[in-house]
Design an enzyme around this catalytic site. Structure first.
Site, PDB file in Angstrom:
ATOM      1  N   TYR A  11      -3.988  -3.514  -5.599  1.00  0.00           N
ATOM      2  CA  TYR A  11      -2.592  -3.062  -5.525  1.00  0.00           C
ATOM      3  C   TYR A  11      -1.947  -3.368  -4.175  1.00  0.00           C
ATOM      4  CZ  TYR A  11      -2.917  -1.274 -10.172  1.00  0.00           C
ATOM      5  OH  TYR A  11      -3.057  -1.217 -11.534  1.00  0.00           O
ATOM      6  N   ARG A  42      -0.747  -6.863  -4.559  1.00  0.00           N
ATOM      7  CA  ARG A  42       0.453  -6.951  -5.407  1.00  0.00           C
ATOM      8  C   ARG A  42       1.676  -6.393  -4.675  1.00  0.00           C
ATOM      9  NH1 ARG A  42      -0.438  -4.432 -11.097  1.00  0.00           N
ATOM     10  NH2 ARG A  42       1.617  -5.347 -11.429  1.00  0.00           N
ATOM     11  N   VAL A  56       6.344  -2.526 -12.484  1.00  0.00           N
ATOM     12  CA  VAL A  56       6.140  -1.676 -11.314  1.00  0.00           C
ATOM     13  C   VAL A  56       6.616  -2.385 -10.046  1.00  0.00           C
ATOM     14  CG1 VAL A  56       4.229  -0.412 -12.368  1.00  0.00           C
ATOM     15  CG2 VAL A  56       3.727  -2.492 -11.066  1.00  0.00           C
ATOM     16  N   ASP A  57       7.240  -3.573 -10.217  1.00  0.00           N
ATOM     17  CA  ASP A  57       7.594  -4.375  -9.043  1.00  0.00           C
ATOM     18  C   ASP A  57       8.854  -3.912  -8.323  1.00  0.00           C
ATOM     19  OD1 ASP A  57       9.804  -5.436 -10.586  1.00  0.00           O
ATOM     20  OD2 ASP A  57       8.478  -6.966 -11.420  1.00  0.00           O
ATOM     21  N   HIS A  96       5.891   2.967 -16.160  1.00  0.00           N
ATOM     22  CA  HIS A  96       4.528   2.696 -15.673  1.00  0.00           C
ATOM     23  C   HIS A  96       4.422   2.876 -14.160  1.00  0.00           C
ATOM     24  CE1 HIS A  96       3.496   0.102 -19.495  1.00  0.00           C
ATOM     25  NE2 HIS A  96       3.553   1.392 -19.731  1.00  0.00           N
ATOM     26  N   GLY A 106      11.259  -9.828 -22.214  1.00  0.00           N
ATOM     27  CA  GLY A 106      10.084 -10.233 -21.439  1.00  0.00           C
ATOM     28  C   GLY A 106       8.877  -9.338 -21.575  1.00  0.00           C
ATOM     29  N   THR A 107       8.573  -8.938 -22.808  1.00  0.00           N
ATOM     30  CA  THR A 107       7.361  -8.138 -22.995  1.00  0.00           C
ATOM     31  C   THR A 107       6.635  -8.596 -24.258  1.00  0.00           C
ATOM     32  OG1 THR A 107       6.470  -5.905 -23.317  1.00  0.00           O
ATOM     33  CG2 THR A 107       8.773  -6.235 -23.963  1.00  0.00           C
ATOM     34  N   LEU A 138      10.048 -15.433 -23.982  1.00  0.00           N
ATOM     35  CA  LEU A 138       9.614 -16.832 -23.963  1.00  0.00           C
ATOM     36  C   LEU A 138       8.795 -17.167 -25.211  1.00  0.00           C
ATOM     37  CD1 LEU A 138      10.012 -19.147 -22.030  1.00  0.00           C
ATOM     38  CD2 LEU A 138       7.900 -18.507 -20.871  1.00  0.00           C
TER      39      LEU A 138
END
Ligand code: APR
Length: 243
Positions: free
Chosen positions: A66, A69, A103-104, A119, A186-187, A213
């Protein structure tokens, strides 16, 4: 890309829209997704770094994952898809809500205000002993396992791991079951309970829209699917929607 105006001719500032985003919306910002080729879970075992058991048995390895990240997230910026959602919120105000699995923190950086990070968030941690929450920037990350300044307990990343309950599920349930449009971006539609929100929205009477995508696993619950990059498709759609 199909013209959505037929679908959205009834969109007004009174329409309630809930958006669910996943790792794909941040891909064009340079953050790896989890399950695409070269994704995070190709190089790490979920069981080693993203479960409470992993933290229990090897907290240093989990923290290293983490910390890495977190460091990377500070080097990237929101992309046009994040900003398109800010525009949509500016138009709809309280009738807009964003639920993200990410989580970004990039939606916050872009300026989204009505947001649930189901999340968690990479920039935070909390004490497993006293539950005190801290911003990572206030914590000495040189420690192998960061320690709570209040009680000396172990701190852990404020990220929901596999086998844990996502945050704010009651509020999410209310928002999703009462919206007119539910949009997923996007999931992969694999990880529950987030993946089940599409079905909840549809059964509750919302129109559902997907932008991804690849075809997601829960595509059967999507009324209108747009295949491609979120950063290219979403800004065009939002322009049509808020005319
Ligand atoms: N635009 C739109 N979609 C994209 C893009 C893009 N530029 N790039 C990739 N995608 C799509 C992929 O096709 C894929 O379907 O984004 C999806 C990402 O899927 P995952 O990697 O499975 O990410 P996500 O669905 O967010 O994962 C859910 O699983 O690992 C856990 O807790 C973690 O929140 C995460 C959850």
């Amino acid at each position: 890309m199909a013209n959505l105006s037929a679908v959205f001719m009834n969109i007004t500032k009174e329409s309630k829209i809930v958006v669910l985003t996943g790792a794909g919306i941040s891909a064009e910002s340079g953050i790896k997704t989890f399950r695409d080729a070269g994704g995070l879970w190709e190089n790490y075992n979920v069981e080693d770094v993203a479960t409470p058991q992993a933290f229990d048995s090897n907290p240093i390895l989990v923290w290293n994952f983490y910390k890495e990240r977190y460091k990377q997230s500070k080097t990237v910026s929101p992309n046009p898809a994040h900003y398109a959602l800010v525009e949509l919120e500016d138009y709809l105000k309280d009738n807009f809500f964003l639920i993200t699995q990410n989580v970004d923190g990039l939606h916050n950086v872009a300026g989204t205000k009505r947001i649930i990070e189901m999340h968690g968030n990479l920039t935070e941690c909390f004490c497993i002993n006293c539950n005190a929450k801290y911003k990572l920037e206030k914590i000495n990350l040189a420690q192998d396992i960061p320690i709570c300044p209040k009680c000396n307990g172990y701190l852990r990343p404020n990220v929901v791991w596999f086998g844990e309950m996502p945050y704010h599920l009651n509020k999410i349930d209310t928002l999703v079951s009462q919206c007119n449009y539910f949009i997923v971006v996007g999931t992969s539609g694999i990880v529950y309970p987030a993946a089940g929100l599409l079905q909840l929205a549809k059964y509750s009477g919302a129109k559902t829209i997907g932008i991804n995508l690849e075809k997601p696993a829960n595509i059967y619950s999507i009324d209108y699917f747009y295949q491609g990059k979120a950063g290219e498709i979403l800004p065009k759609l939002v322009k049509q929607w808020i005319i």
